[in-house]
Design a protein around this motif. Structure first.
Motif, PDB file in Angstrom:
ATOM      1  N   PHE A 186      -3.887  13.757  -2.501  1.00  0.00           N
ATOM      2  CA  PHE A 186      -3.703  12.460  -1.850  1.00  0.00           C
ATOM      3  C   PHE A 186      -4.994  12.025  -1.162  1.00  0.00           C
ATOM      4  O   PHE A 186      -5.406  10.858  -1.266  1.00  0.00           O
ATOM      5  N   CYS A 187      -5.628  12.945  -0.448  1.00  0.00           N
ATOM      6  CA  CYS A 187      -6.875  12.613   0.254  1.00  0.00           C
ATOM      7  C   CYS A 187      -7.958  12.188  -0.733  1.00  0.00           C
ATOM      8  O   CYS A 187      -8.683  11.212  -0.502  1.00  0.00           O
ATOM      9  N   ARG A 188      -8.067  12.902  -1.833  1.00  0.00           N
ATOM     10  CA  ARG A 188      -9.098  12.592  -2.820  1.00  0.00           C
ATOM     11  C   ARG A 188      -8.859  11.222  -3.442  1.00  0.00           C
ATOM     12  O   ARG A 188      -9.776  10.387  -3.511  1.00  0.00           O
ATOM     13  N   ALA A 189      -7.635  10.968  -3.863  1.00  0.00           N
ATOM     14  CA  ALA A 189      -7.338   9.689  -4.513  1.00  0.00           C
ATOM     15  C   ALA A 189      -7.519   8.527  -3.551  1.00  0.00           C
ATOM     16  O   ALA A 189      -8.112   7.495  -3.904  1.00  0.00           O
ATOM     17  N   THR A 190      -7.035   8.689  -2.325  1.00  0.00           N
ATOM     18  CA  THR A 190      -7.117   7.605  -1.351  1.00  0.00           C
ATOM     19  C   THR A 190      -8.564   7.319  -0.968  1.00  0.00           C
ATOM     20  O   THR A 190      -8.968   6.156  -0.827  1.00  0.00           O
ATOM     21  N   VAL A 232       0.834  -1.203   0.000  1.00  0.00           N
ATOM     22  CA  VAL A 232       0.000   0.000   0.000  1.00  0.00           C
ATOM     23  C   VAL A 232       0.868   1.252   0.000  1.00  0.00           C
ATOM     24  O   VAL A 232       0.616   2.212  -0.741  1.00  0.00           O
ATOM     25  N   LEU A 233       1.903   1.261   0.809  1.00  0.00           N
ATOM     26  CA  LEU A 233       2.797   2.417   0.860  1.00  0.00           C
ATOM     27  C   LEU A 233       3.514   2.619  -0.471  1.00  0.00           C
ATOM     28  O   LEU A 233       3.704   3.763  -0.909  1.00  0.00           O
ATOM     29  N   LEU A 234       3.907   1.535  -1.103  1.00  0.00           N
ATOM     30  CA  LEU A 234       4.532   1.655  -2.427  1.00  0.00           C
ATOM     31  C   LEU A 234       3.581   2.320  -3.413  1.00  0.00           C
ATOM     32  O   LEU A 234       3.992   3.149  -4.231  1.00  0.00           O
ATOM     33  N   GLN A 235       2.301   1.967  -3.326  1.00  0.00           N
ATOM     34  CA  GLN A 235       1.321   2.577  -4.221  1.00  0.00           C
ATOM     35  C   GLN A 235       1.117   4.049  -3.877  1.00  0.00           C
ATOM     36  O   GLN A 235       1.147   4.914  -4.767  1.00  0.00           O
ATOM     37  N   TRP A 236       0.920   4.360  -2.595  1.00  0.00           N
ATOM     38  CA  TRP A 236       0.673   5.745  -2.176  1.00  0.00           C
ATOM     39  C   TRP A 236       1.832   6.666  -2.541  1.00  0.00           C
ATOM     40  O   TRP A 236       1.626   7.821  -2.900  1.00  0.00           O
ATOM     41  N   LEU A 237       3.050   6.170  -2.407  1.00  0.00           N
ATOM     42  CA  LEU A 237       4.231   7.014  -2.568  1.00  0.00           C
ATOM     43  C   LEU A 237       4.910   6.843  -3.923  1.00  0.00           C
ATOM     44  O   LEU A 237       5.990   7.383  -4.151  1.00  0.00           O
ATOM     45  N   SER A 238       4.255   6.123  -4.810  1.00  0.00           N
ATOM     46  CA  SER A 238       4.768   5.948  -6.164  1.00  0.00           C
ATOM     47  C   SER A 238       4.590   7.234  -6.969  1.00  0.00           C
ATOM     48  O   SER A 238       3.628   7.988  -6.757  1.00  0.00           O
ATOM     49  N   GLU A 282     -11.218   7.861  -2.851  1.00  0.00           N
ATOM     50  CA  GLU A 282     -11.923   7.273  -3.987  1.00  0.00           C
ATOM     51  C   GLU A 282     -11.515   5.827  -4.241  1.00  0.00           C
ATOM     52  O   GLU A 282     -12.344   4.993  -4.613  1.00  0.00           O
ATOM     53  N   VAL A 283     -10.246   5.513  -4.001  1.00  0.00           N
ATOM     54  CA  VAL A 283      -9.778   4.152  -4.272  1.00  0.00           C
ATOM     55  C   VAL A 283     -10.151   3.203  -3.136  1.00  0.00           C
ATOM     56  O   VAL A 283     -10.590   2.066  -3.373  1.00  0.00           O
ATOM     57  N   TRP A 284     -10.000   3.664  -1.882  1.00  0.00           N
ATOM     58  CA  TRP A 284     -10.258   2.796  -0.734  1.00  0.00           C
ATOM     59  C   TRP A 284     -11.652   2.992  -0.126  1.00  0.00           C
ATOM     60  O   TRP A 284     -12.042   2.258   0.766  1.00  0.00           O
ATOM     61  N   GLY A 285     -12.387   3.992  -0.595  1.00  0.00           N
ATOM     62  CA  GLY A 285     -13.762   4.163  -0.170  1.00  0.00           C
ATOM     63  C   GLY A 285     -13.951   4.777   1.197  1.00  0.00           C
ATOM     64  O   GLY A 285     -14.990   4.602   1.830  1.00  0.00           O
ATOM     65  N   ASP A 286     -12.955   5.520   1.673  1.00  0.00           N
ATOM     66  CA  ASP A 286     -13.064   6.168   2.971  1.00  0.00           C
ATOM     67  C   ASP A 286     -13.127   7.680   2.780  1.00  0.00           C
ATOM     68  O   ASP A 286     -12.791   8.215   1.732  1.00  0.00           O
ATOM     69  N   ASN A 287     -13.544   8.358   3.857  1.00  0.00           N
ATOM     70  CA  ASN A 287     -13.661   9.812   3.802  1.00  0.00           C
ATOM     71  C   ASN A 287     -12.450  10.440   4.475  1.00  0.00           C
ATOM     72  O   ASN A 287     -12.440  10.670   5.684  1.00  0.00           O
ATOM     73  N   LEU A 288     -11.424  10.706   3.702  1.00  0.00           N
ATOM     74  CA  LEU A 288     -10.211  11.345   4.196  1.00  0.00           C
ATOM     75  C   LEU A 288     -10.263  12.800   3.776  1.00  0.00           C
ATOM     76  O   LEU A 288     -10.177  13.121   2.599  1.00  0.00           O
TER      77      LEU A 288
END
Length: 215
Positions: A103-107, A9-15, A109-115
């Motif tokens: 980052f908040c928007r992408a995360t 997950v971190l590799l994806q977030w920080l890619s 939308e991809v993981w379905g949480d409200n960040l």
């Protein structure tokens, strides 16, 4: 989320492929190059090493750790407000706010949480807490991603090739680890910065006539 998937997950977030727009920001490096404060690979390595030990690289790791430890929304908001106040220039504030928002928007939308919208290191720290990711690994990978993006920016500004860029990243490995370890034992009272040349460069960049980066 299992902690076993944490590194992936971190590799994806920080890619570089994660849509935060990191490629558009030089963190003031473009102005430093234009002012001939950084002229080659050796100068770049020294510049980035100082950021890791005494400047924004160190500070962002502390902010990330504080966000990850925040117990409630009020504590998280206080960390985010500190991150905004600590930005030394208009462009550096925009850099952390716009990357954090993306980052908040992408995360979400991809993981379905409200960040909700946060500055970049605070957003990553909050997401790491939400998904139970190890703080030490998150800090090290986030800090390495920061340096890697700076090297990529430098390769568009300086005669620094791909191999030399990788050597610089390798050489800065101990400083990356030191910044991450320092953040593990620090809190917001430890925030400081002594990289005044980098701060001034980010201010100068705001009025630089010819530029390719947003900071």
């Amino acid at each position: 989320m299992s902690t076993e998937t944490g590194p992936v997950v971190l590799l994806q977030w920080l890619s570089p492929a994660y849509p935060v727009g990191a490629f558009a920001w030089s963190h003031g490096l473009e102005a430093a190059v234009a002012r001939k404060e950084v002229t080659d690979g050796a100068g770049l390595e020294a510049w980035l090493g100082d950021l890791l030990l005494f400047g924004s690289g160190r500070a962002d790791a502390i902010l990330l750790a504080a966000a990850c430890r925040a117990e409630d929304k009020a504590a998280l908001a206080a960390v985010d407000a500190t991150a905004r106040a600590f930005a030394p220039s208009r462009e550096r504030l925009a850099e952390t706010v716009e990357q954090g928002t993306a980052f908040c928007r992408a995360t979400s939308e991809v993981w379905g949480d409200n960040l909700r919208d946060l500055t970049y290191p605070v957003a990553v720290g909050r997401a790491a807490r939400m998904y139970g990711l190890p703080l030490d690994l998150t800090l090290e990978m986030f800090t390495h991603a920061f340096v890697s993006n700076q090297v990529a920016a430098a390769q568009r500004l300086l005669p620094v090739g791909q191999i030399e860029g990788q050597r610089i990243l390798k050489n800065l490995g101990p400083q990356v680890s030191d910044a991450a370890k320092n953040a593990l034992t620090s809190d917001l009272s430890s925030l400081s910065s002594a990289c005044f040349a980098a701060d001034v460069a980010s201010m100068v960049h705001e009025t630089q006539y010819s530029r390719i980066f947003r900071s």
